[in-house]
Design a protein around this motif. Structure first.
Motif, PDB file in Angstrom:
ATOM      1  N   ARG A 176     107.065  32.170  79.309  1.00 53.90           N
ATOM      2  CA  ARG A 176     107.467  31.331  78.168  1.00 53.90           C
ATOM      3  C   ARG A 176     106.411  30.265  77.876  1.00 53.90           C
ATOM      4  O   ARG A 176     106.136  29.964  76.713  1.00 53.90           O
ATOM      5  N   GLN A 177     105.814  29.694  78.937  1.00 50.41           N
ATOM      6  CA  GLN A 177     104.759  28.690  78.737  1.00 50.41           C
ATOM      7  C   GLN A 177     103.572  29.304  78.008  1.00 50.41           C
ATOM      8  O   GLN A 177     103.033  28.696  77.076  1.00 50.41           O
ATOM      9  N   PHE A 178     103.170  30.499  78.397  1.00 50.11           N
ATOM     10  CA  PHE A 178     102.065  31.170  77.715  1.00 50.11           C
ATOM     11  C   PHE A 178     102.449  31.520  76.278  1.00 50.11           C
ATOM     12  O   PHE A 178     101.635  31.392  75.368  1.00 50.11           O
ATOM     13  N   ASP A 179     103.686  31.939  76.069  1.00 47.24           N
ATOM     14  CA  ASP A 179     104.155  32.277  74.724  1.00 47.24           C
ATOM     15  C   ASP A 179     104.030  31.064  73.795  1.00 47.24           C
ATOM     16  O   ASP A 179     103.564  31.191  72.665  1.00 47.24           O
ATOM     17  N   ARG A 180     104.413  29.907  74.273  1.00 49.38           N
ATOM     18  CA  ARG A 180     104.312  28.681  73.468  1.00 49.38           C
ATOM     19  C   ARG A 180     102.867  28.321  73.145  1.00 49.38           C
ATOM     20  O   ARG A 180     102.589  27.666  72.160  1.00 49.38           O
ATOM     21  N   ARG A 181     101.945  28.755  73.979  1.00 50.49           N
ATOM     22  CA  ARG A 181     100.522  28.473  73.773  1.00 50.49           C
ATOM     23  C   ARG A 181      99.821  29.556  72.960  1.00 50.49           C
ATOM     24  O   ARG A 181      98.602  29.525  72.790  1.00 50.49           O
ATOM     25  N   GLY A 182     100.564  30.548  72.470  1.00 55.83           N
ATOM     26  CA  GLY A 182      99.973  31.566  71.613  1.00 55.83           C
ATOM     27  C   GLY A 182      99.501  32.813  72.335  1.00 55.83           C
ATOM     28  O   GLY A 182      98.592  33.502  71.864  1.00 55.83           O
ATOM     29  N   TYR A 183     100.115  33.130  73.466  1.00 51.43           N
ATOM     30  CA  TYR A 183      99.746  34.305  74.254  1.00 51.43           C
ATOM     31  C   TYR A 183     100.953  35.209  74.475  1.00 51.43           C
ATOM     32  O   TYR A 183     102.093  34.756  74.476  1.00 51.43           O
ATOM     33  N   SER A 227     104.459  37.036  98.759  1.00 47.15           N
ATOM     34  CA  SER A 227     103.109  37.594  98.753  1.00 47.15           C
ATOM     35  C   SER A 227     102.844  38.210  97.387  1.00 47.15           C
ATOM     36  O   SER A 227     103.717  38.870  96.820  1.00 47.15           O
ATOM     37  N   GLY A 228     101.639  37.989  96.874  1.00 48.88           N
ATOM     38  CA  GLY A 228     101.237  38.633  95.633  1.00 48.88           C
ATOM     39  C   GLY A 228     101.787  37.973  94.390  1.00 48.88           C
ATOM     40  O   GLY A 228     101.924  36.763  94.300  1.00 48.88           O
ATOM     41  N   GLY A 229     102.110  38.804  93.428  1.00 48.49           N
ATOM     42  CA  GLY A 229     102.525  38.333  92.116  1.00 48.49           C
ATOM     43  C   GLY A 229     101.316  38.236  91.206  1.00 48.49           C
ATOM     44  O   GLY A 229     100.251  37.782  91.633  1.00 48.49           O
ATOM     45  N   CYS A 230     101.437  38.705  89.978  1.00 49.70           N
ATOM     46  CA  CYS A 230     100.302  38.649  89.057  1.00 49.70           C
ATOM     47  C   CYS A 230     100.791  38.658  87.616  1.00 49.70           C
ATOM     48  O   CYS A 230     101.935  39.014  87.339  1.00 49.70           O
ATOM     49  N   ILE A 231      99.889  38.257  86.734  1.00 50.46           N
ATOM     50  CA  ILE A 231     100.228  38.184  85.321  1.00 50.46           C
ATOM     51  C   ILE A 231      98.984  38.502  84.495  1.00 50.46           C
ATOM     52  O   ILE A 231      97.877  38.095  84.855  1.00 50.46           O
ATOM     53  N   THR A 232      99.161  39.264  83.437  1.00 44.56           N
ATOM     54  CA  THR A 232      98.090  39.597  82.498  1.00 44.56           C
ATOM     55  C   THR A 232      98.480  39.001  81.154  1.00 44.56           C
ATOM     56  O   THR A 232      99.579  39.237  80.667  1.00 44.56           O
ATOM     57  N   VAL A 233      97.575  38.229  80.574  1.00 41.60           N
ATOM     58  CA  VAL A 233      97.887  37.422  79.398  1.00 41.60           C
ATOM     59  C   VAL A 233      96.862  37.703  78.302  1.00 41.60           C
ATOM     60  O   VAL A 233      95.662  37.754  78.574  1.00 41.60           O
ATOM     61  N   MET A 234      97.335  37.890  77.062  1.00 49.30           N
ATOM     62  CA  MET A 234      96.428  38.117  75.929  1.00 49.30           C
ATOM     63  C   MET A 234      96.854  37.274  74.740  1.00 49.30           C
ATOM     64  O   MET A 234      98.044  37.105  74.481  1.00 49.30           O
ATOM     65  N   GLN A 293     112.268  34.327  88.490  1.00 50.26           N
ATOM     66  CA  GLN A 293     112.608  33.227  87.588  1.00 50.26           C
ATOM     67  C   GLN A 293     111.368  32.414  87.214  1.00 50.26           C
ATOM     68  O   GLN A 293     111.161  32.064  86.051  1.00 50.26           O
ATOM     69  N   ALA A 294     110.512  32.109  88.182  1.00 51.26           N
ATOM     70  CA  ALA A 294     109.280  31.335  87.913  1.00 51.26           C
ATOM     71  C   ALA A 294     108.349  32.118  86.987  1.00 51.26           C
ATOM     72  O   ALA A 294     107.664  31.536  86.138  1.00 51.26           O
ATOM     73  N   LEU A 295     108.325  33.442  87.129  1.00 49.56           N
ATOM     74  CA  LEU A 295     107.495  34.279  86.261  1.00 49.56           C
ATOM     75  C   LEU A 295     107.979  34.189  84.813  1.00 49.56           C
ATOM     76  O   LEU A 295     107.176  34.078  83.884  1.00 49.56           O
ATOM     77  N   LYS A 296     109.292  34.200  84.608  1.00 48.19           N
ATOM     78  CA  LYS A 296     109.841  34.065  83.254  1.00 48.19           C
ATOM     79  C   LYS A 296     109.452  32.726  82.638  1.00 48.19           C
ATOM     80  O   LYS A 296     109.099  32.661  81.454  1.00 48.19           O
ATOM     81  N   VAL A 297     109.486  31.663  83.437  1.00 51.87           N
ATOM     82  CA  VAL A 297     109.074  30.338  82.958  1.00 51.87           C
ATOM     83  C   VAL A 297     107.601  30.365  82.579  1.00 51.87           C
ATOM     84  O   VAL A 297     107.202  29.870  81.516  1.00 51.87           O
TER      85      VAL A 297
END
Length: 121
Positions: free
Chosen positions: A43-50, A68-75, A36-40
């Motif tokens: 969405r935050q990155f989406d609003r910022r143009g990513y 443990s862990g968790g990661c995100i790749t943003v462009m 759930q936190a990952l989806k939030v």
């Protein structure tokens, strides 16, 4: 491109990346984000143009909230990128449980796909 091991995707980490980092590609690991936190976060990155692709952290079993862990790749949306799809495609390249410890996106440059990954080992 910017890489960060944030230890936790907290308000402090988000604030730093939002206001101090100017990059079209972000690789962020050790987010400890639940599904759930990952989806939030996405969405935050989406609003910022990513565009963002990520994997939630795994429960450790040490406590109710321990992960443990968790990661995100943003462009940046200005770049031609696409999601990797199911993490199982590259599972043999990363230690178990790989489906949670890496994420990536394909970046299209000069008619070639470049795989950008965020990996937490």
């Amino acid at each position: 491109m910017y890489f960060a091991n944030v230890t936790s995707w907290s308000g402090k980490a988000r604030e730093y990346i939002e206001h101090k980092i100017e990059a079209d590609v972000l690789c962020i690991v050790e987010t400890h984000c639940s599904r759930q936190a990952l989806k939030v976060c996405q969405r935050q990155f989406d609003r910022r143009g990513y565009r963002a692709s990520g994997r939630p952290a795994l429960a450790t079993g040490a406590s109710e909230k321990g992960t443990s862990g968790g990661c995100i790749t943003v462009m940046s949306k200005r770049l031609a990128s696409r999601s990797l799809g199911p993490a199982d495609l590259l599972q043999q390249f990363v230690t178990t449980p790989s489906q949670r410890y890496w994420s990536g996106r394909f970046l299209r440059v000069a008619q070639r796909d470049i795989l950008i990954c965020s990996v937490y080992l």
